[in-house]
Every structure is written in structure tokens, then in C-alpha cells.
Design a protein around this motif. Structure first.
Motif, mmCIF file in Angstrom:
data_model
loop_
_atom_site.group_PDB
_atom_site.id
_atom_site.type_symbol
_atom_site.label_atom_id
_atom_site.label_comp_id
_atom_site.label_asym_id
_atom_site.label_seq_id
_atom_site.Cartn_x
_atom_site.Cartn_y
_atom_site.Cartn_z
ATOM 1 N N TYR A 214 0.846 -1.196 0.000
ATOM 2 C CA TYR A 214 0.000 0.000 0.000
ATOM 3 C C TYR A 214 0.882 1.247 0.000
ATOM 4 O O TYR A 214 1.686 1.445 0.915
ATOM 5 C CB TYR A 214 -0.898 0.025 1.236
ATOM 6 N N HIS A 215 0.719 2.090 -1.009
ATOM 7 C CA HIS A 215 1.461 3.351 -1.103
ATOM 8 C C HIS A 215 0.559 4.486 -0.634
ATOM 9 O O HIS A 215 -0.533 4.678 -1.164
ATOM 10 C CB HIS A 215 1.897 3.611 -2.541
ATOM 11 N N PHE A 216 1.057 5.270 0.345
ATOM 12 C CA PHE A 216 0.312 6.418 0.861
ATOM 13 C C PHE A 216 1.030 7.735 0.553
ATOM 14 O O PHE A 216 0.826 8.721 1.244
ATOM 15 C CB PHE A 216 0.112 6.284 2.364
ATOM 16 N N GLY A 217 1.853 7.754 -0.471
ATOM 17 C CA GLY A 217 2.574 8.972 -0.812
ATOM 18 C C GLY A 217 3.905 9.053 -0.101
ATOM 19 O O GLY A 217 4.949 8.760 -0.678
ATOM 20 N N ASP A 218 3.883 9.426 1.191
ATOM 21 C CA ASP A 218 5.132 9.570 1.927
ATOM 22 C C ASP A 218 5.387 8.426 2.895
ATOM 23 O O ASP A 218 6.302 8.493 3.717
ATOM 24 C CB ASP A 218 5.158 10.904 2.670
ATOM 25 N N CYS A 219 4.583 7.375 2.821
ATOM 26 C CA CYS A 219 4.832 6.187 3.632
ATOM 27 C C CYS A 219 4.242 4.960 2.933
ATOM 28 O O CYS A 219 3.501 5.092 1.950
ATOM 29 C CB CYS A 219 4.293 6.335 5.052
ATOM 30 N N PHE A 220 4.520 3.795 3.483
ATOM 31 C CA PHE A 220 4.304 2.548 2.759
ATOM 32 C C PHE A 220 3.951 1.445 3.764
ATOM 33 O O PHE A 220 4.470 1.416 4.881
ATOM 34 C CB PHE A 220 5.609 2.218 2.028
ATOM 35 N N ILE A 221 3.032 0.537 3.385
ATOM 36 C CA ILE A 221 2.650 -0.609 4.222
ATOM 37 C C ILE A 221 2.776 -1.881 3.394
ATOM 38 O O ILE A 221 2.438 -1.899 2.210
ATOM 39 C CB ILE A 221 1.196 -0.474 4.728
ATOM 40 N N THR A 222 3.249 -2.946 4.032
ATOM 41 C CA THR A 222 3.189 -4.271 3.416
ATOM 42 C C THR A 222 2.546 -5.255 4.386
ATOM 43 O O THR A 222 2.644 -5.098 5.601
ATOM 44 C CB THR A 222 4.576 -4.815 3.035
ATOM 45 N N MET A 223 1.870 -6.244 3.812
ATOM 46 C CA MET A 223 1.350 -7.354 4.606
ATOM 47 C C MET A 223 1.612 -8.663 3.878
ATOM 48 O O MET A 223 1.365 -8.781 2.682
ATOM 49 C CB MET A 223 -0.149 -7.238 4.874
ATOM 50 N N GLU A 224 2.114 -9.643 4.622
ATOM 51 C CA GLU A 224 2.312 -10.992 4.097
ATOM 52 C C GLU A 224 1.392 -11.948 4.843
ATOM 53 O O GLU A 224 1.298 -11.882 6.072
ATOM 54 C CB GLU A 224 3.755 -11.443 4.275
ATOM 55 N N GLN A 225 0.686 -12.797 4.106
ATOM 56 C CA GLN A 225 -0.124 -13.830 4.750
ATOM 57 C C GLN A 225 0.195 -15.179 4.122
ATOM 58 O O GLN A 225 0.422 -15.286 2.928
ATOM 59 C CB GLN A 225 -1.621 -13.516 4.654
ATOM 60 N N ARG A 226 0.212 -16.180 4.980
ATOM 61 C CA ARG A 226 0.478 -17.550 4.552
ATOM 62 C C ARG A 226 -0.376 -18.452 5.439
ATOM 63 O O ARG A 226 -0.212 -18.462 6.656
ATOM 64 C CB ARG A 226 1.964 -17.865 4.727
ATOM 65 N N SER A 227 -1.280 -19.183 4.838
ATOM 66 C CA SER A 227 -2.249 -19.912 5.659
ATOM 67 C C SER A 227 -2.034 -21.421 5.665
ATOM 68 O O SER A 227 -2.902 -22.158 6.104
ATOM 69 C CB SER A 227 -3.676 -19.595 5.173
ATOM 70 N N TRP A 228 -0.877 -21.891 5.216
ATOM 71 C CA TRP A 228 -0.667 -23.340 5.161
ATOM 72 C C TRP A 228 0.533 -23.832 5.957
ATOM 73 O O TRP A 228 0.797 -25.027 6.039
ATOM 74 C CB TRP A 228 -0.520 -23.799 3.705
ATOM 75 N N ILE A 229 1.289 -22.928 6.577
ATOM 76 C CA ILE A 229 2.368 -23.322 7.475
ATOM 77 C C ILE A 229 2.488 -22.265 8.560
ATOM 78 O O ILE A 229 2.465 -21.064 8.291
ATOM 79 C CB ILE A 229 3.704 -23.504 6.724
ATOM 80 N N LYS A 230 2.570 -22.702 9.802
ATOM 81 C CA LYS A 230 2.604 -21.765 10.915
ATOM 82 C C LYS A 230 3.923 -20.994 10.945
ATOM 83 O O LYS A 230 4.855 -21.258 10.166
ATOM 84 C CB LYS A 230 2.396 -22.510 12.230
ATOM 85 N N THR A 231 4.010 -20.048 11.865
ATOM 86 C CA THR A 231 5.195 -19.212 11.990
ATOM 87 C C THR A 231 6.440 -20.073 12.202
ATOM 88 O O THR A 231 6.457 -20.980 13.037
ATOM 89 C CB THR A 231 5.035 -18.243 13.168
ATOM 90 N N THR A 232 7.479 -19.788 11.429
ATOM 91 C CA THR A 232 8.736 -20.520 11.529
ATOM 92 C C THR A 232 9.813 -19.615 12.124
ATOM 93 O O THR A 232 9.604 -18.411 12.320
ATOM 94 C CB THR A 232 9.201 -21.004 10.146
ATOM 95 N N LYS A 233 10.987 -20.164 12.346
ATOM 96 C CA LYS A 233 12.089 -19.380 12.909
ATOM 97 C C LYS A 233 12.604 -18.329 11.929
ATOM 98 O O LYS A 233 13.332 -17.412 12.315
ATOM 99 C CB LYS A 233 13.230 -20.291 13.344
ATOM 100 N N PHE A 234 12.232 -18.459 10.671
ATOM 101 C CA PHE A 234 12.667 -17.495 9.666
ATOM 102 C C PHE A 234 11.712 -16.312 9.537
ATOM 103 O O PHE A 234 12.019 -15.334 8.846
ATOM 104 C CB PHE A 234 12.797 -18.184 8.302
ATOM 105 N N ASP A 235 10.555 -16.393 10.183
ATOM 106 C CA ASP A 235 9.552 -15.334 10.089
ATOM 107 C C ASP A 235 9.774 -14.274 11.156
ATOM 108 O O ASP A 235 10.438 -14.527 12.173
ATOM 109 C CB ASP A 235 8.155 -15.930 10.249
ATOM 110 N N PRO A 236 9.221 -13.071 10.965
ATOM 111 C CA PRO A 236 9.340 -12.027 11.992
ATOM 112 C C PRO A 236 8.779 -12.514 13.332
ATOM 113 O O PRO A 236 7.787 -13.233 13.385
ATOM 114 C CB PRO A 236 8.495 -10.886 11.427
ATOM 115 N N ALA A 237 9.425 -12.094 14.393
ATOM 116 C CA ALA A 237 9.020 -12.536 15.730
ATOM 117 C C ALA A 237 7.761 -11.847 16.211
ATOM 118 O O ALA A 237 7.064 -12.348 17.099
ATOM 119 C CB ALA A 237 10.153 -12.282 16.723
ATOM 120 N N THR A 238 7.451 -10.689 15.651
ATOM 121 C CA THR A 238 6.257 -9.933 16.037
ATOM 122 C C THR A 238 5.414 -9.665 14.796
ATOM 123 O O THR A 238 5.950 -9.483 13.704
ATOM 124 C CB THR A 238 6.636 -8.605 16.713
ATOM 125 N N PRO A 239 4.078 -9.605 14.936
ATOM 126 C CA PRO A 239 3.228 -9.475 13.756
ATOM 127 C C PRO A 239 3.122 -8.071 13.187
ATOM 128 O O PRO A 239 2.714 -7.904 12.045
ATOM 129 C CB PRO A 239 1.857 -9.937 14.271
#
Length: 434
Positions: free
Chosen positions: A297-322
Motif C-alpha cells: 500500500y502506497h500512501f505517498g510519503d509512507c508505505f505498508i506491506t502485509m504478508e499472509q500464509r495460511s498453510w504453514i505456521k510461523t517458523t524461525k525465519f519469520d518475523p518474531a512480532t506481527p
């Protein structure tokens, strides 16, 4: 539909107000703190394990609030509504009535507010009808099934002077309120980027078979405003989330919670551009929505991203906080959905805080607003802006390209195919109109 309900659909019940009201009493019914707020709950499904679903949980939670009573529970599944009725009876002195058709609650002059915990395709149509019937509304996320419904929901709340709160309960958690206040005060400087993620290990839903409708389920009323199709055995009670006719994918199911916090923290409203890419990779089944996606999502002077994955739970390679924010002077992470930690670029802690989780504060905020004692923490206009982020990502995914929004109308520009997904076709009996 009763003559009374028809009149409520065609006439306003009070003078309409333009725009958001700053004074809470303008929307409220001036009920005394000692006067009971009477509630009806629509949607009481149970989880696969047999535990309470959202509607029954909410019904019990409202019954636990001071001077609040659940008079009626409603579900098109007679097994579910009976369970909810018995559960609520353990929380209050009066056993609630159990019904199948939500319109009976709209006709009940004793009911002050309707709680909506149905599948997504019912959220806005039922909520708009409730506003027209003079009821306040607590609606589970997402507040709509498509962008146009959100626009109509706002219009209905304004026209009929109703309080409408969406169930993004993080808005009422003190630790997150403090985190957002810190961001707005500049604890990490100007915030340029925020990201969030949601991971789960969901199984496949198989290939549904057309079978007879169970005798305990009113399938026509379950479908309600959505185009009616034959019953299949892999849709209800939960798999509807993964079909476009009824659900809003993982974005509307869980993404809305996190995107709401990011938008709140950044202090932004409508994006300029949205892109979502991914696919359904894990299971060979009937699921229509993506099981993996990345949305930007582009808001001009800032930016948002979201990643979703619904077939494998959080792994050690994923961010520790949502949820994470990054600014010119450091970063801030949301911890355990009820607290935060902020750091400078070298990792030195700048601030931290925490508070209670849960949703009691959010429900109490809704009840207090009805009494004119509080402003809503996630009023329908704010709710729509966050839900819109989910809809826009879904539209981008479905048309297979980036979409741009008009700065004035906040609708998709120069893309007729994408705009076809702005609304939907409805069964005439339940088509929302304001």
C-alpha cells in the motif's frame, strides 16, 4: 418482512448528521448508566472442536458487562442457537430468546443494539438494516463484504444517528493506545514504513458434494443477500471464508486486525496505489482465495506491506512480532498484541509499555457510547478505511495487477474491470439500500 420493518427501511428514524460527530451524546440515546442496554446477537456458530464461536463468545461477554443484557440470540442453525441460549443463561438472570430470523430483533422495540457475528456477506446488509430500525451496531470484522457496502454502512450510520463499532478490539487495548500515541508524538521520528504478517497452518477443504441441506440449517437464510446456490457439504460452518461469494479471504479474516493497527499508527486514511500478488499453492481443493500473498500500500510519503500464509505456521525465519513500524529515528514493534517496544537505530530501547489484552474494554466502549459517555474507538468510518485495505488487496489479486485510487472519491480509477468488484449482485429480498 413485517410492515413495521418495511417502513423502517423506507423512512428515517431520526434527523441525519453529516460527517463524524465529535460529541458522543449526539449519537447516543442518553441512557442512564444505571439503565440496562439490551442487546440482540446475530450469528452463534461453533468451532470445529465444539467450542464457542465468535457470536456465542460475544453474547456471553456482553451479558457479563454491568447493566447490559442479551435479550435474543439468533442463528439459522438451530443447534448453534440453542447452545448460545444456554451459555448466555449462565451469565445473566434471564434466559435469552432463541430465534432464526434476525428481522424479529429489528422489530423488537426493547432491543437497543445488534451484535453481528455472521459470515462476512451478512455484516453490512444486516448492519444497515439495524441502523434503519433504530438499533446501534457492533459488527465483527470485516465491516463489509465489498467496498460499496462500507460506503453504504457509513451513510446509514449518519442518516439514522446510530453508533456502529467494528470488532477490531486492539483499538481499545491500553498498551496499543500508548504505542500509537508514542508514534504520533515522534518516538521514532517520521514513520516511513510499517509491515505486518499473519501465518497459520490451515488444512485443505476438499471438494464439496451437493447434498441435502441438514434439517437444522436454513440454507436460504444463511445465504441471505448473496446469490443463492445449491448446498454443498464443505462451505458451512467455516470454509465459507475461502469462497468469494461469502468470504473476504485471509485479508478480511485476520489481516484487517493488523492493517487497522498499522493505518492507525501511521495516521493515514486512503492509499494511492495497492498491489497484491500470490496464489493458492498448497492444497488441491475448492478454495478460491489465495493461501499465500503479499500486499503493498502506497500512501505517498509512507508505505505498508502485509504478508499472509495460511498453510504453514510461523517458523524461525519469520518475523518474531506481527506488526512493526520503521521511522527516521528508529523502530517500534507490537509485542503480544497488547504492548510495544521502541528502539533507536542502534538497538537502544527508547520506550516500552504493555497492558491488558482481550476485548472487554472494546465492548464496554461500545456500551458506554450508547449511553453518551464515550466516543467509539473504532467507529464505522475508521472501520471502513481499514476494511477497505483488505478489499483493495483482494481486488488487485483478482484482476492480477496494481490498482490506483482517485484522490477525491477514493475509488479505483481507469480500471473498469477492477471497479466491477467494487460491489456485487444481491438477492432482492436482502439487498442493502440507504
Amino acid at each position: 418482512m413485517s410492515n413495521l420493518l418495511r417502513r423502517q427501511f423506507l423512512q428515517t428514524t431520526s434527523a441525519g448528521m453529516l460527517g463524524l460527530m465529535s460529541a458522543p451524546t449526539l449519537f447516543a440515546d442518553n441512557k442512564s448508566p444505571n439503565e440496562k442496554v439490551i442487546v440482540g446477537v446475530m450469528g452463534t456458530s461453533r468451532n470445529a472442536s465444539g467450542s464457542d464461536g465468535r457470536g456465542t463468545h460475544l453474547a456471553k461477554s456482553f451479558a457479563n458487562l454491568p447493566n447490559c443484557e442479551v435479550k435474543t440470540v439468533c442463528d439459522v442453525n438451530s443447534l448453534n442457537v440453542g447452545n448460545a441460549q444456554e451459555g448466555v443463561a449462565t451469565k445473566q438472570n434471564r434466559k435469552p430468546e432463541a430465534i432464526a430470523d434476525y428481522r424479529r430483533m429489528l422489530d423488537d422495540p426493547e432491543i437497543d443494539a445488534i451484535v453481528i457475528a455472521t459470515p462476512d456477506h451478512w455484516h453490512a446488509p444486516a448492519g444497515i438494516a439495524a441502523c434503519q430500525a433504530g438499533k446501534h451496531v457492533y459488527v465483527e470484522k470485516p465491516c463489509s463484504h465489498n467496498p460499496h457496502e462500507g460506503e453504504m454502512f457509513i451513510e446509514a450510520a449518519r442518516k439514522y444517528d446510530r453508533r456502529v463499532q467494528m470488532g477490531t478490539q486492539r483499538r481499545s487495548r491500553p498498551g496499543l493506545q500508548e504505542a500509537v500515541a508514542k508514534l504520533h508524538e515522534g518516538v521514532i521520528g517520521k514513520v516511513l514504513y510499517a509491515s505486518c504478517c499473519y501465518y497459520n497452518a490451515r488444512g485443505g477443504i476438499g471438494h464439496g458434494k451437493q447434498v441435502a441441506v441438514p434439517d437444522y440449517l436454513n440454507w436460504d437464510l444463511w445465504q441471505g443477500p448473496a446469490p443463492h446456490v445449491a448446498y454443498r457439504d464443505n462451505i458451512a460452518p467455516y470454509n465459507w471464508h475461502w469462497f468469494w461469494d461469502w468470504g473476504t479471504a485471509e485479508m478480511g479474516n485476520n489481516g484487517v486486525h493488523y492493517l487497522d493497527v498499522l493505518r492507525w499508527g501511521l495516521g493515514v486514511d486512503h492509499p494511492q496505489e495497492v498491489s497484491s500478488t500470490g496464489g493458492k499453492f498448497r492444497n488441491e481443493d475448492d478454495q478460491e482465495t489465495p493461501d499465500t500473498s503479499i500486499s503493498t500500500y502506497h500512501f505517498g510519503d509512507c508505505f505498508i506491506t502485509m504478508e499472509q500464509r495460511s498453510w504453514i505456521k510461523t517458523t524461525k525465519f519469520d518475523p518474531a512480532t506481527p506488526m512493526r513500524f520503521f521511522g527516521e529515528g528508529g523502530s517500534l514493534e507490537i509485542v503480544s498484541d497488547s504492548g510495544y517496544r521502541a528502539y533507536d537505530p542502534n538497538g537502544k530501547e527508547l520506550a516500552s509499555g504493555s497492558g491488558p489484552g482481550g476485548e472487554t474494554n472494546h465492548l464496554q466502549n461500545f456500551v458506554d457510547s450508547i449511553r453518551g459517555e464515550a466516543e467509539l474507538n473504532c467507529e464505522i468510518e475508521e472501520a471502513h478505511k481499514s476494511t477497505q485495505l483488505c478489499h483493495l488487496a483482494n481486488i488487485s489479486y483478482r484482476v492480477g495487477r496494481r490498482i490506483s485510487l482517485d484522490e477525491q472519491t477514493h475509488q479505483i480509477k481507469n480500471d473498469p474491470a477492477a471497479m466491477k468488484l467494487w460491489s456485487r449482485e444481491y438477492e432482492k429480498e436482502f439487498e442493502p439500500k440507504v
